[in-house]
Design an enzyme around this catalytic site. Structure first.
Site, mmCIF file in Angstrom:
data_model
loop_
_atom_site.group_PDB
_atom_site.id
_atom_site.type_symbol
_atom_site.label_atom_id
_atom_site.label_comp_id
_atom_site.label_asym_id
_atom_site.label_seq_id
_atom_site.Cartn_x
_atom_site.Cartn_y
_atom_site.Cartn_z
ATOM 1 N N ASN A 42 0.845 -1.196 0.000
ATOM 2 C CA ASN A 42 0.000 0.000 0.000
ATOM 3 C C ASN A 42 0.883 1.250 0.000
ATOM 4 O O ASN A 42 1.927 1.305 0.669
ATOM 5 C CB ASN A 42 -1.019 0.012 1.143
ATOM 6 C CG ASN A 42 -0.429 -0.189 2.522
ATOM 7 O OD1 ASN A 42 0.600 -0.832 2.685
ATOM 8 N ND2 ASN A 42 -1.101 0.344 3.521
ATOM 9 N N GLU A 44 0.289 5.200 0.526
ATOM 10 C CA GLU A 44 -0.680 6.217 0.941
ATOM 11 C C GLU A 44 -0.269 7.595 0.422
ATOM 12 O O GLU A 44 0.787 7.774 -0.188
ATOM 13 C CB GLU A 44 -0.833 6.176 2.460
ATOM 14 C CG GLU A 44 -1.371 4.817 2.912
ATOM 15 C CD GLU A 44 -1.640 4.722 4.408
ATOM 16 O OE1 GLU A 44 -1.216 5.613 5.178
ATOM 17 O OE2 GLU A 44 -2.284 3.734 4.804
ATOM 18 N N CYS A 53 -3.970 0.506 -2.602
ATOM 19 C CA CYS A 53 -3.855 -0.724 -1.807
ATOM 20 C C CYS A 53 -2.740 -1.624 -2.344
ATOM 21 O O CYS A 53 -2.371 -1.559 -3.524
ATOM 22 C CB CYS A 53 -5.169 -1.497 -1.838
ATOM 23 S SG CYS A 53 -6.497 -0.760 -0.870
ATOM 24 N N GLU A 55 -2.856 -4.816 -2.950
ATOM 25 C CA GLU A 55 -3.296 -5.752 -3.989
ATOM 26 C C GLU A 55 -3.275 -5.080 -5.359
ATOM 27 O O GLU A 55 -2.896 -5.690 -6.355
ATOM 28 C CB GLU A 55 -4.715 -6.251 -3.692
ATOM 29 C CG GLU A 55 -4.850 -7.066 -2.416
ATOM 30 C CD GLU A 55 -5.152 -6.222 -1.190
ATOM 31 O OE1 GLU A 55 -4.680 -5.072 -1.112
ATOM 32 O OE2 GLU A 55 -5.870 -6.718 -0.313
HETATM 33 N N1 THU Z 1 -5.252 -1.674 2.515
HETATM 34 C C1 THU Z 1 -4.686 -2.447 1.544
HETATM 35 O O1 THU Z 1 -3.572 -2.175 1.078
HETATM 36 N N2 THU Z 1 -5.378 -3.537 1.122
HETATM 37 C C2 THU Z 1 -6.600 -3.894 1.590
HETATM 38 O O2 THU Z 1 -7.215 -4.786 1.044
HETATM 39 C C3 THU Z 1 -7.140 -3.246 2.777
HETATM 40 C C4 THU Z 1 -6.557 -1.916 3.082
HETATM 41 C C5 THU Z 1 -4.526 -0.477 2.953
HETATM 42 C C6 THU Z 1 -5.156 0.819 2.503
HETATM 43 C C7 THU Z 1 -4.613 1.771 3.532
HETATM 44 O O3 THU Z 1 -3.320 2.205 3.108
HETATM 45 C C8 THU Z 1 -4.461 0.927 4.781
HETATM 46 O O4 THU Z 1 -4.493 -0.419 4.345
HETATM 47 C C9 THU Z 1 -5.564 1.152 5.811
HETATM 48 O O5 THU Z 1 -6.806 1.019 5.244
#
Ligand code: THU
Length: 147
Positions: A42, A44, A53, A55
């Site tokens: 992820n 941000e 994210c 994935e």
């Molecule tokens: N996040 C992911 O990378 N994958 C997911 O399927 C769930 C959430 C990340 C997004 C954000 O950076 C952090 O987790 C908190 O939501």
């Protein structure tokens, strides 16, 4: 690669997440039908809603490395990555948007992609198929009547 090795790759990748806002580190490892593995994390952003994210970043890498049509298995792990290794008790399952993105790869191949979900520690693992995570999904075939 075994499930344990794919989870280990996701947990290792998670340590490179850029997650200063949520402090929730997620890693994803994707294996192709012929055993190639790519990872994603992820990433941000100060404009929170622009975060990506793990994935989806791994799916981009998979597309470049071997094509979405060749995605076979996906491992996801999330937790606290501020120490030397990923920790945390709660199993990380893909968010709704990521399920949709995985569903696209599944539709391309006609394969029910396996999604292996792990807690931060790597000690609790839950296996799903994408058809279970996103039943009645909207995919390429739903666009057949487009002009
Ligand atoms: N996040 C992911 O990378 N994958 C997911 O399927 C769930 C959430 C990340 C997004 C954000 O950076 C952090 O987790 C908190 O939501």
């Amino acid at each position: 690669m075994t499930d344990e090795e794919l989870i280990a790759a996701a947990r290792e990748a998670a340590l490179s997440a850029y997650a200063p806002y949520s402090r929730f580190f997620v890693g994803c490892a994707i294996e192709s039908v012929d055993g190639q593995v790519v990872t994603g994390v992820n990433v941000e952003n100060a404009c929170y809603r622009l975060g990506v994210c793990a994935e989806q970043s791994a799916l981009s890498a998979a597309h470049l490395a071997f094509g979405l049509v060749n995605v076979a298995r996906i491992a996801v792990a999330g937790g606290d990555g501020s120490g030397g290794s990923l920790t945390g008790d709660i199993v990380c399952t893909p968010c709704g948007g990521c399920r949709q993105a995985i569903y696209e790869a599944s539709c391309l191949s006609g394969r029910d992609v396996q999604v292996i979900c792990s807690n931060g520690e790597g000690s609790t693992v839950v296996r799903h198929d994408i058809s279970t995570l996103i039943p009645h999904g909207f995919g390429p075939l739903n666009l057949k009547d487009a002009g």
